[in-house]
Design an enzyme around this catalytic site. Structure first.
Site, PDB file in Angstrom:
ATOM      1  N   ASP A  60     -27.653 -12.692 -27.855  1.00  0.00           N
ATOM      2  CA  ASP A  60     -27.380 -14.050 -27.366  1.00  0.00           C
ATOM      3  C   ASP A  60     -28.653 -14.777 -26.950  1.00  0.00           C
ATOM      4  O   ASP A  60     -28.607 -15.963 -26.625  1.00  0.00           O
ATOM      5  CB  ASP A  60     -26.414 -14.011 -26.185  1.00  0.00           C
ATOM      6  CG  ASP A  60     -24.969 -13.903 -26.630  1.00  0.00           C
ATOM      7  OD1 ASP A  60     -24.709 -14.027 -27.837  1.00  0.00           O
ATOM      8  OD2 ASP A  60     -24.088 -13.681 -25.778  1.00  0.00           O
ATOM      9  N   THR A  75     -15.251 -11.207 -27.000  1.00  0.00           N
ATOM     10  CA  THR A  75     -14.961 -11.593 -25.618  1.00  0.00           C
ATOM     11  C   THR A  75     -13.468 -11.549 -25.310  1.00  0.00           C
ATOM     12  O   THR A  75     -12.622 -11.606 -26.189  1.00  0.00           O
ATOM     13  CB  THR A  75     -15.528 -12.966 -25.263  1.00  0.00           C
ATOM     14  OG1 THR A  75     -16.901 -13.007 -25.643  1.00  0.00           O
ATOM     15  CG2 THR A  75     -15.440 -13.286 -23.807  1.00  0.00           C
ATOM     16  N   GLY A  79     -13.963 -16.260 -27.840  1.00  0.00           N
ATOM     17  CA  GLY A  79     -14.326 -17.109 -28.966  1.00  0.00           C
ATOM     18  C   GLY A  79     -15.805 -17.346 -29.163  1.00  0.00           C
ATOM     19  O   GLY A  79     -16.191 -18.251 -29.895  1.00  0.00           O
TER      20      GLY A  79
END
Length: 580
Positions: A440, A400, A485
């Protein structure tokens, strides 16, 4: 000491815990911070305009657009296109993004959801092998099944439609120019190219590696004409260039080739839409904090942590002490437990946001925190409006990038973008990597009931991305921030807000703080920092401690007293601030 602890812990029942804590525990709670620190990058002070991004060339591109009369949205768009070129390990055309914008003219915070979506044929068994076993993370990333319909260009176009000022095609030019003329390899790109599992696509390897198969070193000039060609199509056609035509056909073909079966279809790409949603805002101390609503879990979980921590006098604790880390980690456990149970795509599952963020509910959650002992593992609560949902294990989140912008009229954009893992799925299409965002979703396997973040057709996976805007008591913009992160983004952003608001640290000091927190597992301490020295003190309070690298990527804008802005970039990455 006992009186101080009673004042600190104003939630009913916690004063008694404080009074009965052992003397050794009391000493640990206020133990001084250790001496080791992350070296801060100096903050940039400007009068009017500011761009803080994960690479100096992206910040320069944003400043170039602002100097041409562009808005904060225009600058953010130009910077995002450059980031996709110069740090392909973190973001790009094959990924997605979330953005918050602020316009003081209409006093409106807008939230834009550009999260990727699953194929129409996806379902709960999407990451199961033919034998019924669950794919491991590395296998899932490389399987082709992890690629969602990209949303970056669509969400940038939606942001431009609402808040842009310059012509769309002009915003593509800085990245096009760099792609054709070349840019130097950054330290972070060089380091990640050298790490396994590596890049196998022949065209991508020809770009990033020399004839002997070695990644190009820091400073080597890279050119990516295929990226420039794709940007030329985007300049002319906008999001349609990614959703129909030759780029879309290549995305479908490459994902199918990697998977050995159908995955994304042309219809999945053509039907993709970025969504404008209602921003989430709540008070913390004398400030109002606004974040991203679901499909991201970032905004609500940051606000839940702050709501829990608001019951404690954090200003009475040192920024890096066993006491501050203990409270922060315990608040994180409670907030992440609710995140894992209730947060998902709001177009598919009922998300009880009002109940999760209700002051009385957060006060009740704060009541579970003890001064004397860590709870180690928190259970999800039962907020008003919650349906019976089950928690499920998830693949870990990774990469990211983030950028923060303010323009000369006080408009602002906080934008977080990602391809998920380093270089995403590593599937290369027309000058960029495709995402692996579908990892995810909650991992497949036996479940006791409905799971909010389960894979589903056209569904957006839950994210931790947390673009954030903060306003002072007079309603003036105070701060613009966000972080990279992975799943720890929420902790990074919440910690920075506490550093600015409770501990009154400067922007540079706030970003140089050691990273710490809990995602309802071990208490995580950044290796090589003063937080690591507190590991034994936290273990004495019952924490399971994990010490390791924590490469946050915070990019922060803060209003200067008397006017103007400070811009600060995370010292752990290549970021920079540029402004006038």
């Amino acid at each position: 000491m006992k009186r101080l602890l009673c004042e600190m812990f104003s939630v009913s029942g916690l004063c008694l815990l404080a009074l009965t804590a052992q003397a050794r525990g009391e000493a640990l709670l206020l133990r001084p911070e250790a001496a080791v620190a992350v070296e801060a990058k100096p903050a940039l002070a400007v009068r009017r305009t500011l761009v803080v991004a994960a690479h100096p060339l992206a910040a320069e591109a944003g400043r170039e657009i602002l100097r041409q009369g562009g808005s904060a949205a225009d600058a953010a768009i130009a910077a995002a296109f450059v980031l996709g070129l110069v740090e392909p390990q973190s973001s790009g055309l094959g990924g997605g993004a979330y953005a918050l914008s602020w316009n003081p003219g209409n006093r409106k915070v807008r939230a834009f959801d550009g999260r990727e979506t699953a194929p129409a044929i996806a379902g709960p068994t999407w990451f199961e092998r033919s034998d019924g076993a669950t794919m491991g993370l590395r296998e899932a990333i490389a399987s082709g099944r992890a690629v969602g319909a990209p949303g970056l260009v669509a969400v940038l176009a939606r942001l431009h439609e609402r808040e842009g000022r310059l012509p769309w095609a002009r915003l593509v030019l800085p990245a096009q120019r760099l792609a054709r003329e070349g840019f130097p390899v950054s330290p972070r790109l060089a380091a990640l190219l050298a790490l396994p599992p590596g890049i196998t696509d022949p065209e991508a390897r020809a770009l990033y590696f020399d004839a002997e198969g070695r990644p190009y070193p820091v400073g080597h000039t890279l050119r990516n004409p295929r990226y420039a060609d794709t940007l030329e199509l985007i300049a002319a056609r906008g999001p349609a260039a990614m959703q129909t035509g030759e780029v879309a056909a290549a995305i479908v073909a490459r994902t199918r080739e990697a998977a050995g079966r159908p995955t994304l279809s042309l219809a999945d790409l053509a039907d993709y839409r970025a969504v404008e949603r209602e921003a989430l805002c709540a008070n913390y101390r004398a400030y109002r904090v606004c974040g991203m609503p679901p499909s991201s879990s970032g905004g609500s979980t940051v606000l839940a942590m702050l709501g829990i921590l608001s019951r404690f006098d954090l200003a009475a604790l040192r920024p890096v002490s066993a006491g501050s880390i203990h409270l922060f980690a315990e608040a994180g456990r409670l907030a992440y437990a609710d995140r894992d149970r209730y947060l998902g795509d709001p177009d598919f599952v009922p998300v009880p946001l009002p109940g999760l963020l209700a002051p009385d509910y957060l006060a009740e959650r704060a009541g579970h925190i003890s001064l004397a002992r860590s709870m180690v593992k928190a259970e999800a609560g039962r907020p008003r409006g919650a349906k019976a949902l089950a928690s499920a294990e998830a693949y870990p989140e990774a990469g990211t990038t983030h950028l923060s912008v303010v323009d000369g009229e006080g408009r602002a954009v906080s934008l977080t973008s990602s391809v998920e893992d380093a270089f995403g799925s590593r599937i290369w299409v027309k000058g960029f990597f495709l995402n692996n965002q579908l990892t995810d979703f909650s991992a497949p396997g036996p479940k006791p009931g409905v799971v909010a973040n389960e894979v589903g057709p056209r569904k957006r996976p839950r994210s931790s991305m947390s673009p954030t805007l903060v306003f002072d008591a007079e309603g003036k913009l105070f701060a613009v921030l966000g972080s990279a992160g992975g799943g720890a983004i929420i902790n990074h952003v919440a910690e920075t807000l506490v550093a600015l608001i409770d501990w009154k640290l400067s922007p540079a000091e706030a970003l140089a703080l050691p990273r710490f927190g809990s995602r309802n597992g071990p208490t995580e301490l950044e290796a090589g920092t003063r937080a690591e020295a507190l590991a034994d003190a936290l273990r004495a309070l019952g924490h399971e401690v994990r010490v390791g690298p924590d490469p946050s990527g915070l990019h922060l804008v803060v209003r200067k007293p008397g006017g103007g802005w400070f811009g600060a970039a995370d010292p752990r990455r290549d970021g920079a601030a540029r402004g006038d």
